[in-house]
Design a protein around this motif. Structure first.
Motif, PDB file in Angstrom:
ATOM      1  N   SER A 179      15.379  -0.328   2.950  1.00 34.68           N
ATOM      2  CA  SER A 179      14.223   0.504   3.398  1.00 34.68           C
ATOM      3  C   SER A 179      13.001  -0.391   4.303  1.00 34.68           C
ATOM      4  N   SER A 180      12.456   0.186   5.084  1.00 33.64           N
ATOM      5  CA  SER A 180      11.283  -0.312   5.501  1.00 33.64           C
ATOM      6  C   SER A 180      10.048  -0.366   4.912  1.00 33.64           C
ATOM      7  N   ALA A 181      10.043   0.319   3.813  1.00 30.15           N
ATOM      8  CA  ALA A 181       9.044   0.272   2.868  1.00 30.15           C
ATOM      9  C   ALA A 181       9.276  -0.561   1.617  1.00 30.15           C
ATOM     10  N   LYS A 182       8.100  -0.996   0.992  1.00 30.51           N
ATOM     11  CA  LYS A 182       8.563  -1.828  -0.207  1.00 30.51           C
ATOM     12  C   LYS A 182       8.715  -1.146  -1.339  1.00 30.51           C
ATOM     13  N   PHE A 183       9.250  -1.819  -2.135  1.00 25.81           N
ATOM     14  CA  PHE A 183       9.716  -1.122  -3.716  1.00 25.81           C
ATOM     15  C   PHE A 183      10.039  -2.199  -4.555  1.00 25.81           C
ATOM     16  N   SER A 184       9.364  -2.533  -5.638  1.00 30.04           N
ATOM     17  CA  SER A 184      10.196  -3.521  -6.716  1.00 30.04           C
ATOM     18  C   SER A 184       9.620  -3.091  -8.112  1.00 30.04           C
ATOM     19  N   GLU A 185      10.325  -3.194  -8.992  1.00 27.51           N
ATOM     20  CA  GLU A 185       9.848  -2.909 -10.322  1.00 27.51           C
ATOM     21  C   GLU A 185       8.372  -3.178 -10.870  1.00 27.51           C
ATOM     22  N   GLY A 186       7.550  -2.463 -11.301  1.00 22.03           N
ATOM     23  CA  GLY A 186       6.044  -2.561 -11.618  1.00 22.03           C
ATOM     24  C   GLY A 186       5.525  -1.555 -12.224  1.00 22.03           C
ATOM     25  N   ARG A 227       3.116   1.871 -12.318  1.00 21.25           N
ATOM     26  CA  ARG A 227       2.945   2.890 -11.237  1.00 21.25           C
ATOM     27  C   ARG A 227       2.013   2.605 -10.380  1.00 21.25           C
ATOM     28  N   GLU A 228       0.932   1.688 -10.886  1.00 16.33           N
ATOM     29  CA  GLU A 228      -0.293   1.480  -9.855  1.00 16.33           C
ATOM     30  C   GLU A 228       0.431   0.579  -8.731  1.00 16.33           C
ATOM     31  N   GLU A 229       0.976  -0.364  -9.194  1.00 14.98           N
ATOM     32  CA  GLU A 229       1.507  -1.369  -8.162  1.00 14.98           C
ATOM     33  C   GLU A 229       2.376  -0.843  -7.136  1.00 14.98           C
ATOM     34  N   VAL A 230       3.204   0.060  -7.713  1.00 13.88           N
ATOM     35  CA  VAL A 230       4.246   0.632  -6.683  1.00 13.88           C
ATOM     36  C   VAL A 230       3.380   1.629  -5.899  1.00 13.88           C
ATOM     37  N   LEU A 231       2.529   2.259  -6.162  1.00 18.00           N
ATOM     38  CA  LEU A 231       1.892   3.232  -5.525  1.00 18.00           C
ATOM     39  C   LEU A 231       0.900   2.521  -4.389  1.00 18.00           C
ATOM     40  N   LYS A 232       0.332   1.218  -4.939  1.00 17.96           N
ATOM     41  CA  LYS A 232      -0.312   0.398  -3.938  1.00 17.96           C
ATOM     42  C   LYS A 232       0.505  -0.114  -2.729  1.00 17.96           C
ATOM     43  N   ALA A 233       1.586  -0.562  -3.219  1.00 17.57           N
ATOM     44  CA  ALA A 233       2.713  -1.177  -2.107  1.00 17.57           C
ATOM     45  C   ALA A 233       2.804   0.009  -1.106  1.00 17.57           C
ATOM     46  N   TRP A 234       3.045   1.132  -1.471  1.00 17.62           N
ATOM     47  CA  TRP A 234       3.309   2.115  -0.717  1.00 17.62           C
ATOM     48  C   TRP A 234       2.189   2.574   0.244  1.00 17.62           C
ATOM     49  N   ARG A 235       1.159   2.716  -0.230  1.00 21.48           N
ATOM     50  CA  ARG A 235      -0.227   2.704   0.493  1.00 21.48           C
ATOM     51  C   ARG A 235      -0.404   1.737   1.564  1.00 21.48           C
ATOM     52  N   GLU A 236       0.096   0.508   1.163  1.00 23.78           N
ATOM     53  CA  GLU A 236      -0.126  -0.554   2.234  1.00 23.78           C
ATOM     54  C   GLU A 236       0.872  -0.550   3.458  1.00 23.78           C
ATOM     55  N   ASP A 237       1.968  -0.028   3.030  1.00 21.68           N
ATOM     56  CA  ASP A 237       3.067   0.341   3.876  1.00 21.68           C
ATOM     57  C   ASP A 237       2.694   1.448   4.937  1.00 21.68           C
ATOM     58  N   ILE A 238       2.017   2.436   4.414  1.00 17.62           N
ATOM     59  CA  ILE A 238       1.636   3.577   5.129  1.00 17.62           C
ATOM     60  C   ILE A 238       0.444   2.948   6.254  1.00 17.62           C
ATOM     61  N   ASP A 239      -0.500   2.176   5.809  1.00 19.56           N
ATOM     62  CA  ASP A 239      -1.404   1.648   6.531  1.00 19.56           C
ATOM     63  C   ASP A 239      -0.880   0.806   7.688  1.00 19.56           C
ATOM     64  N   HIS A 240       0.086   0.056   7.371  1.00 24.96           N
ATOM     65  CA  HIS A 240       0.476  -1.192   8.089  1.00 24.96           C
ATOM     66  C   HIS A 240       1.644  -0.676   9.020  1.00 24.96           C
ATOM     67  N   LEU A 241       2.202   0.220   8.694  1.00 25.12           N
ATOM     68  CA  LEU A 241       3.432   0.975   9.558  1.00 25.12           C
ATOM     69  C   LEU A 241       2.708   1.961  10.564  1.00 25.12           C
ATOM     70  N   LYS A 242       1.632   2.462   9.975  1.00 28.92           N
ATOM     71  CA  LYS A 242       0.778   3.637  10.906  1.00 28.92           C
ATOM     72  C   LYS A 242       1.680   4.861  10.643  1.00 28.92           C
ATOM     73  N   ILE A 243       1.967   5.232   9.225  1.00 24.24           N
ATOM     74  CA  ILE A 243       2.817   6.587   9.159  1.00 24.24           C
ATOM     75  C   ILE A 243       1.886   7.587   9.247  1.00 24.24           C
ATOM     76  N   ASN A 244       2.368   8.355   9.842  1.00 22.27           N
ATOM     77  CA  ASN A 244       1.433   9.643  10.199  1.00 22.27           C
ATOM     78  C   ASN A 244       1.710  10.850   9.165  1.00 22.27           C
ATOM     79  N   LEU A 245       0.879  10.717   8.410  1.00 21.77           N
ATOM     80  CA  LEU A 245       0.517  11.844   6.906  1.00 21.77           C
ATOM     81  C   LEU A 245      -0.362  12.887   7.106  1.00 21.77           C
ATOM     82  N   ARG A 246       0.163  13.979   6.501  1.00 19.22           N
ATOM     83  CA  ARG A 246      -0.722  15.098   6.332  1.00 19.22           C
ATOM     84  C   ARG A 246      -0.787  15.871   4.968  1.00 19.22           C
TER      85      ARG A 246
END
Lengths: 837, 311
Positions: free
Chosen positions: A85-92, A94-113
Motif C-alpha cells: 500500500s502507499s499508505a502506512k500501517f503497522s501494529e500499534g 488505534r491512535e497511532e494507526v489513525l495518526k499515520a493515516w492522517r499524515e499520509d492524507i496530508d503528505h499525499l494530498k488525498i482529496n477527501l470529503r
C-alpha cells in the motif's frame, strides 16, 4: 429560536458552496475512507490519478475511529501477508494507526470529503454520476466501494445534532458521574447505555414508542423496573425536535422533544443517540451490486480485479469479505492498479505457493489452481478472489494407505476435499468391513461443520491420499459465495444426515449391511428445510404423522400434556431426529414439538423413507423394536415430573445448546471456590468461570462457563477466524491470531467470553507461600498482572485440553460437586440421583 | 449424589480404612506382648509408624489442595481418602497407645489428634448437610441478588414512607441505614458481625424508641418492643412493631399497609441473608479449628517420636 434559524441559514450557504466546488469530474471516486478506501486513495494520489474520497462521517475510517475503543491495540494480522500500500500501517494503538493515516492524507494530498453520504450511482463505467445524500453529484469514470460492513449510524437529522454534546455511542459509562444525560432510542443498546449510566447520573430516555418491546425481554424488564423505581426518567412517544446550546449554567445543551404532552425542553450534558444503523444490503442492492444469494451474511459477487457485477464499480475491504486491515489495504492498492490497467499478481501469491508447493506434480500457483478447479467440481465456478482465499487458508494433508483420517467422537474442524486417492467410511473401523468410498473431488466433514456434531463413523485412507483441509470460516465463506455451491452443500448435508440417522438404526452386531449413500439422494433432494425461531411449533400432540424431522441446527423440545399441564419429555439436539417412533409404530403424534432455539429442521416425507426402509427388513425390524422400547421407557418416565422440570430448565437456560457443560451439584458444593481458583491458576491468573453467577434449578447450578455449543455464536463473526472447534469437540480461541475485537464477547449469549490483557503471571511458590506467606496465594486473581499496554485478547474455557487430568475446575473440586457433562447425560445423572426439589 | 467424596469410587477408601482398622484390631487381639499393651511392643511400633505416616499424609492435604496442575488423582478422591483414613486413625492411634494415658507429651499428642479428627468429623457433617440447607434457604437466588432485592424494597419503602409523613420517613431512613450496616458484604469479619448481631438489635430498638419519645409525637405504650418475649431478630421487625403502634393512633391508610407489607418482605429477605451468612461461615469456621489443631498434632507428633527415641 434565533440561533436555530441562523444555523439553518449557515447550512444553506455551505451547501451552495459545496455544489459549486464539485462540478469537476474524477477518474475514480472512492466511497469510504477506511483502510481499503484510504489505501486506494493513497495509490491514486501517488500515481497522480484524479480522485475523490467520500466519507459519510465527519472523520476518516469510521470503524477504527468510532467503533474501536480508545487506546485499542490494532493488530496487523495475518502476520505472514506482506503490506502492499502507499499508505502506512503497522501494529500499534488505534491512535497511532489513525495518526499515520492522517499524515499520509496530508503528505499525499488525498482529496477527501467528509459528511458526504452516498445515495445513488447512476450512469455506467467511464461516466458514473455519484449522487450524495445532500443532492450533490460527482462525476467519475470508476467507483471504488469501500464502505465496510458496519452500516451507517442512523442520525436523527434534527437541527443542532452536530452539537459536541451529541454522541452516537458510549465509550465508558464508569467515567461519567453526576451528569444529566439523554439517551434517545428504545433498542437494546439504548437500554444498556441508559442502565449503565443511571447508577451515577440523571438519565432521561426518549422513546419514540409506548413500550420497549423491540428490545430483548431481559433488557425491557430491567428498564421498566428502573423507570418504575424512578432511577431513569422516560419520555414515551417522544420525538426529538432540536438540540441547542443551553442558555443556563446547569447543562451543555437543551433538547426539545415533542411528546403527547406537548413540547418539553430537557437540559443535558450528554445526548446519546442510539437509533441503530442502516443495513448495507439495502443500499448495495439499490446500487445494482449483485449478490450470490439472499443470505444475510453473503458478500457481493466480485470478479477479476475486484470488479463487482456492475462494470466499473470495484469493491474492496471488508465488504469484499476481507475484514482484516492489512488485506483490505492491499485490495485498495490493487484495485487502483487494475483500474489503471495493470494486472498484477495479488499480494498473497507467496502464501498460496507455500500451501500448494508440496503437491505432487506442482508446476506453479496458476497451474495448481486450474488443476484444483478441475479436480473439485464443487468449486469450479468460484471467482479467483474467493478461490485464492480458500486455498490460502487451507493446508494439504498427506495420508498413507490405512491411516485414520477421523474416527467416531472426533470433530472435523473444517472441510476437506480429496485431491488424490480415496477415503473409505466404515462403522467399526474394521478393514474387512464393507464400506462407502469417497474419491477425488468429494468433500468430507460437512455434517460436522454445519451442525457442530461429532463424527460417528471411521474414515480411513484406502490408498495414499492427498486432501486439502480448510478451516470452518473459510469453508463457510466459500459456500456462501456461490449460490450453487450453497445448494449443493445443503443437499450433501441432508443426504449425509439422513444416512447418519439411518445408520443409527442399525443393530449393533450388524456390520455387513451394504448401505450406499447415493440411495438417499432422491429423498434428500425432496425435503423441506424449516427455518424456525425459538419457541415455534413443529407439530402438535395428537396430530397426524406424515413426516420425520432431523435437526440441522438448534434444538427441539418434545412435551406432553399431563393433567392439563405441559411437561417437557425430551430435548433433541442438532443431528438427532425426532417424530420417528410414531412412524415406525403407527399412530398419531405422542408429543408436541417446539423449537428451543433458532433452528433449522429438515422435514422428510415419511412414506418415501419407509419405502426405502422396507428394502432392509433387518433394519426395519430393529427400528421398530427400538421405538417400542423407547415408548415403554417413556411411559415410566411420564410420572417423573421432576425429570420433566429439569429438562425444562435445561431448555430455558440454553444448556441444551452445549456439548460440554459445567454443572455444580449444589447439595454438595461447599462454596469454597476452589474451582475458580483452579481455573485462574491454570489460565494465567484469570478465572474463566464464575461460580456464583449462572442459573440454578433445584440443586443443579450451571455457572457461567463455556458450554462448547453445537453451533457456537462466538465463532460466527471472528475476523481472523481464531475460534474453531478442535478435534476433541472443544471450542477454542487461538490466542496468537485473536485480534481482540470483542465480537465473540458480544455474540456469546451466555457471557462466557472475556477480553483480558495478556497476563503476566508471577510465578508462585506454594511452599514459600504456605510456610512464610510470601508471594501470591495459589488461585488468587491478581489485579496487577499487566502493565496496561499489552493488547487484549478474548479468552474462555478451553476444557484444560493441555492438562492430562482434564478440566482443572472439576479436578480441584473437593466434594465432587462439579462435573462437566453433556445435557442428556445430565438428565440421566439427575434421574439416577432422584433429586427432589 | 453418588459422585460425592463420601461415595467416591464405590466407597473404596472407606473399605481400605475399615480393612486397616480390622487388621489392627485383630492383631491387637491376638498379640500377647511382654507387659501391658503399649507403643513399646512390635505391634505398637508398627501401628505407630502407620499412624504417623497417615498423619503426615493427612496434613499434606493442605498442600495438595493448592496444587492445581500436574496432579494425578482428583481432589475429590483425596478428600474421600482423607476423611476415611483420618477417621481410621482413631482406631489405629488408640490401639497404638494400648489405652495408656498419662500426664505427658504422648497423651497430649493423642488428645490433639483426637480433637483434630473430631473437628474434621464436624466438618464432614457440615459439608454433607449445609450445602443443601443453603440451597433450600435462598433457592435459586444468591446473596448478591437478595441484596439487590432488599435495595429495591428499601427504595420503594422510603418513597412510600415519604408520602406518609416526615416522621415515618425518618424512621424508615434510619432503619435502612441500620440494615445497610448489617448487610455489608461479609468476608473475614463475618464471625464478628454475627456476634454483634444481637447487640445491634438492642441498639436499634433503643434508638427507635428514643427518637420516638424524644419527639413525642405520639405516646407509645412503653414495653411494646422490649418486653416481647420473642425478641424480634431484626431491626426491621422492631420498626414494623413501632409502625403497628403508630397505626393504632391514626387511621391505618393504604400507604401504611403497603409500607408494612414491604417491611415484612424485607424482613424475610434479611432473615434469609442472615441464615445464608451463618451457613456459609459454618462451612469455613470449622477449618479454623481443624487446621491449627492438625498442625499442633503434627508438632506434638514430632516431639512424641523424638522423645520416644531419645529416652
Amino acid at each position: 429560536m434565533d440561533t436555530l434559524l441562523l444555523r439553518h441559514r449557515e447550512r444553506v450557504t455551505l451547501k451552495a458552496i459545496a455544489v459549486s466546488s464539485d462540478s469537476s469530474s474524477y477518474k475514480v471516486a472512492i466511497i469510504g475512507s477506511g483502510p481499503a478506501g484510504l489505501s486506494a486513495a493513497a495509490r491514486a494520489a501517488e500515481l497522480g490519478v484524479a480522485h475523490i474520497v467520500i466519507e459519510s462521517a465527519p472523520d476518516i475510517s469510521n470503524t477504527v475511529n468510532f467503533w474501536y475503543q480508545k487506546g485499542k491495540h490494532v493488530m496487523d494480522e495475518p502476520a505472514n501477508m506482506p503490506l502492499r500500500s502507499s499508505a502506512k500501517f503497522s501494529e500499534g494503538t488505534r491512535e497511532e494507526v489513525l495518526k499515520a493515516w492522517r499524515e499520509d492524507i496530508d503528505h499525499l494530498k488525498i482529496n477527501l470529503r467528509f459528511n458526504a453520504a452516498l445515495k445513488a450511482i447512476n450512469g455506467e463505467a467511464g461516466a458514473f454520476e455519484v449522487t450524495l445524500a445532500n443532492g450533490d453529484v460527482i462525476k467519475a469514470e470508476s467507483v471504488v466501494l469501500a464502505i465496510g460492513t458496519m452500516g451507517n449510524i442512523r442520525k436523527l437529522g434534527i437541527p443542532g445534532e452536530d452539537h459536541p454534546a451529541v454522541a452516537y455511542k458510549l465509550d465508558d459509562a464508569s467515567l461519567l458521574k453526576g451528569k444529566k444525560i439523554i439517551v434517545v432510542g428504545a433498542g437494546d443498546s439504548a437500554i444498556e447505555d441508559a442502565i449503565a449510566l443511571s447508577k451515577h447520573n440523571k438519565v432521561t430516555v426518549i422513546n419514540r414508542r409506548e413500550g420497549f418491546d423491540r428490545a430483548k425481554s431481559r433488557n425491557a424488564a430491567a428498564i421498566l423496573t428502573a423507570i418504575e423505581n424512578k432511577e431513569i426518567a422516560c419520555i414515551y412517544g417522544g420525538v426529538p425536535e432540536s438540540v441547542s446550546p443551553s442558555p443556563g449554567e446547569g447543562a451543555l445543551a437543551d433538547m426539545i422533544i415533542e411528546s403527547a404532552k406537548g413540547s418539553v425542553t430537557v437540559p443535558a450534558d450528554l445526548i446519546i443517540i442510539r437509533a441503530g444503523a442502516m443495513p448495507q444490503r439495502q443500499l448495495l442492492d439499490s446500487l445494482g451490486v449483485g449478490f450470490p444469494n439472499e443470505a444475510e451474511t453473503a458478500f457481493p459477487i466480485i470478479g477479476e480485479g475486484y470488479q463487482s457485477s456492475r462494470a466499473g464499480v470495484y469493491i474492496v475491504g471488508s465488504l469484499a469479505g476481507c475484514p482484516l486491515i492489512k488485506e483490505a489495504m492491499n485490495q485498495g492498492y490493487e484495485a487502483i492498479e487494475f483500474i489503471e490497467g495493470r494486472a498484477i499478481d495479488p499480494a498473497d501469491q507467496g502464501l498460496l505457493e507455500a500451501v500448494l508447493k508440496p503437491l505432487p506434480e506442482y508446476q506453479g500457483v496458476k497451474e495448481a489452481l486450474v488443476q484444483l478447479k478441475k479436480n473439485v467440481p464443487m468449486i469450479a465456478d468460484v471467482t479467483a478472489l474467493v478461490l485464492r482465499e480458500y486455498v490460502r487458508e487451507s493446508e494439504l494433508r498427506f495420508l498413507k494407505a490405512g491411516d485414520v483420517f477421523y474416527k467416531p467422537g472426533n470433530y472435523t474442524t473444517g472441510i476437506s476435499a480429496i485431491l488424490k486417492g480415496s477415503i473409505g467410511l466404515s462403522l467399526h473401523g474394521d478393514p474387512n468391513e464393507r464400506s462407502y468410498c469417497y474419491t477425488v473431488g468429494d468433500l468430507l466433514g460437512i455434517v460436522s461443520l454445519s451442525a457442530g456434531l461429532p463424527v460417528d463413523i471411521w474414515a480411513i485412507a484406502m490408498e495414499d491420499s492427498v486432501l486439502l483441509e480448510t478451516p470452518s470460516r473459510a469453508s463457510q465463506k466459500l459456500f456462501n459465495s456461490v449460490d450453487a455451491i450453497k445448494k449443493e452443500i445443503d443437499h450433501l448435508f441432508t443426504r449425509r444426515i439422513i444416512l447418519r440417522s439411518f445408520v443409527s438404526l442399525l443393530p449393533q452386531d450388524n456390520i455387513q449391511e451394504d448401505i450406499d449413500e447415493m440411495q438417499f439422494d432422491a429423498i434428500a433432494a425432496d425435503v423441506e428445510v424449516l427455518s424456525l425461531k425459538a419457541g415455534q411449533l413443529v407439530y402438535k400432540e395428537g396430530s397426524d404423522t406424515d413426516a420425520f424431522y432431523i435437526i440441522r441446527k438448534g434444538a427441539v423440545s418434545l412435551s406432553r400434556e399431563f393433567e392439563g399441564k405441559s411437561q417437557v419429555q425430551h430435548l433433541i439436539s442438532a443431528g438427532e431426529w425426532f417424530g420417528n417412533d410414531e412412524i415406525f409404530l403407527g399412530g398419531n403424534r405422542l408429543d408436541t414439538a417446539t423449537t428451543s432455539t433458532r433452528s433449522e429442521i429438515v422435514k422428510l416425507d415419511a412414506s418415501k423413507f419407509m419405502a426405502m426402509l422396507a428394502r432392509y427388513p433387518t433394519i426395519q425390524h430393529a427400528a421398530e423394536r427400538k421405538a417400542r422400547n423407547m415408548l415403554l421407557k417413556e411411559q415410566q418416565k411420564s410420572t417423573e415430573t421432576n425429570t420433566s422440570a429439569v429438562i425444562g430448565f435445561l431448555d430455558d437456560t440454553g444448556v441444551v445448546e452445549g456439548t460440554n457443560v459445567l454443572v455444580i451439584d449444589e447439595s454438595l458444593c461447599v462454596r469454597c471456590d476452589n474451582c475458580e481458583k483452579a481455573c485462574a491458576e491454570t489460565h494465567g491468573g484469570i478465572s474463566r468461570l464464575k461460580r456464583k453467577a449462572g442459573d440454578t434449578f433445584a440443586t443443579i447450578h450451571v455457572p457461567v462457563a463455556c458450554r462448547h455449543c453445537y453451533d457456537p455464536s462466538c465463532m460466527k463473526d471472528c475476523p481472523p477466524d481464531a475460534i474453531s472447534r478442535q478435534p476433541d469437540g472443544d471450542i477454542s480461541i487461538n490466542g496468537n491470531t485473536c485480534i481482540g475485537c470483542g465480537n465473540c464477547v458480544a455474540n456469546c449469549p451466555f457471557g462466557v467470553v472475556q477480553l483480558v490483557a495478556a497476563p503476566v503471571q508471577e510465578p508462585t511458590s506454594l511452599l514459600s507461600w504456605l510456610l512464610f506467606g510470601k508471594g501470591r496465594a495459589p488461585g488468587q486473581e491478581s489485579e496487577h498482572l499487566h502493565d496496561g499496554k499489552a493488547s487484549k485478547k478474548a479468552v474462555k474455557c478451553d476444557l484444560c485440553v493441555n492438562q492430562a487430568s482434564g478440566p482443572a475446575c472439576v479436578h480441584a473440586c473437593p466434594t465432587g460437586a462439579a462435573l462437566r457433562t453433556s445435557p442428556d447425560q445430565l438428565v440421566k445423572i439427575f434421574e439416577a440421583s432422584h433429586l427432589k426439589h | 449424589m453418588n459422585r460425592s467424596f463420601i461415595h467416591q469410587d464405590q466407597f473404596l477408601y472407606l473399605k481400605i480404612a475399615l480393612g486397616l482398622c480390622l487388621v489392627s484390631i485383630l492383631l491387637y487381639a491376638v498379640d500377647d506382648p511382654v507387659g501391658p499393651p503399649s507403643g513399646n511392643s512390635w505391634l505398637g511400633y508398627t501401628l505407630g509408624t502407620i499412624g504417623a505416616l497417615i498423619i503426615v499424609w493427612l496434613v499434606w492435604f493442605g498442600v495438595r489442595k493448592r496444587q492445581y496442575t500436574g496432579t494425578r488423582f482428583s481432589l475429590t478422591r483425596w478428600l474421600s481418602a482423607h476423611v476415611y483414613l483420618g477417621a481410621a486413625l482413631l482406631v489405629i492411634g488408640t490401639l497404638h497407645c494400648g489405652f495408656q494415658f498419662d500426664n505427658n507429651i504422648h497423651t497430649i499428642a493423642y488428645i490433639l489428634m483426637v480433637m483434630t479428627i473430631l473437628s474434621g468429623m464436624i466438618g464432614v457433617y457440615y459439608y454433607l448437610t449445609i450445602p443443601g440447607l443453603i440451597s433450600a434457604n435462598i433457592g435459586n437466588a444468591n446473596a448478591q441478588q437478595l441484596n439487590a432485592t432488599i435495595d429495591q424494597i428499601d427504595r420503594k419503602a422510603l418513597e412510600i414512607a415519604r408520602q406518609i409523613d416526615s416522621f415515618v420517613h425518618e424512621m424508615m431512613a434510619y432503619s435502612i441505614q441500620t440494615t445497610l450496616n448489617e448487610r455489608r458484604p461479609a468476608n473475614k469479619k463475618v464471625v464478628m458481625d454475627m456476634l454483634n448481631f444481637g447487640e445491634t438489635i438492642k441498639e436499634a430498638s433503643k434508638a427507635c424508641y428514643c427518637s420516638l419519645t424524644k419527639e413525642e409525637p405520639i405516646r407509645v405504650e412503653q414495653p411494646v418492643i422490649l418486653s416481647k418475649k420473642r425478641a424480634p431478630k431484626d431491626p426491621q421487625l422492631v420498626l414494623s412493631a413501632i409502625i403497628i403502634d403508630l397505626s393504632f393512633n391514626r387511621s391505618p391508610g393504604e400507604k401504611l399497609q403497603q409500607l408494612l407489607d414491604l417491611i415484612n418482605e424485607k424482613a424475610a429477605c434479611i432473615q434469609k441473608l442472615h441464615l445464608d451468612r451463618v451457613y456459609n461461615s459454618r462451612l469455613k469456621i470449622w477449618l479454623m479449628f481443624h487446621v491449627p489443631l492438625s498442625l499442633a498434632t503434627l508438632i506434638a507428633l514430632v516431639i512424641h517420636i523424638v522423645s520416644v527415641f531419645y529416652y
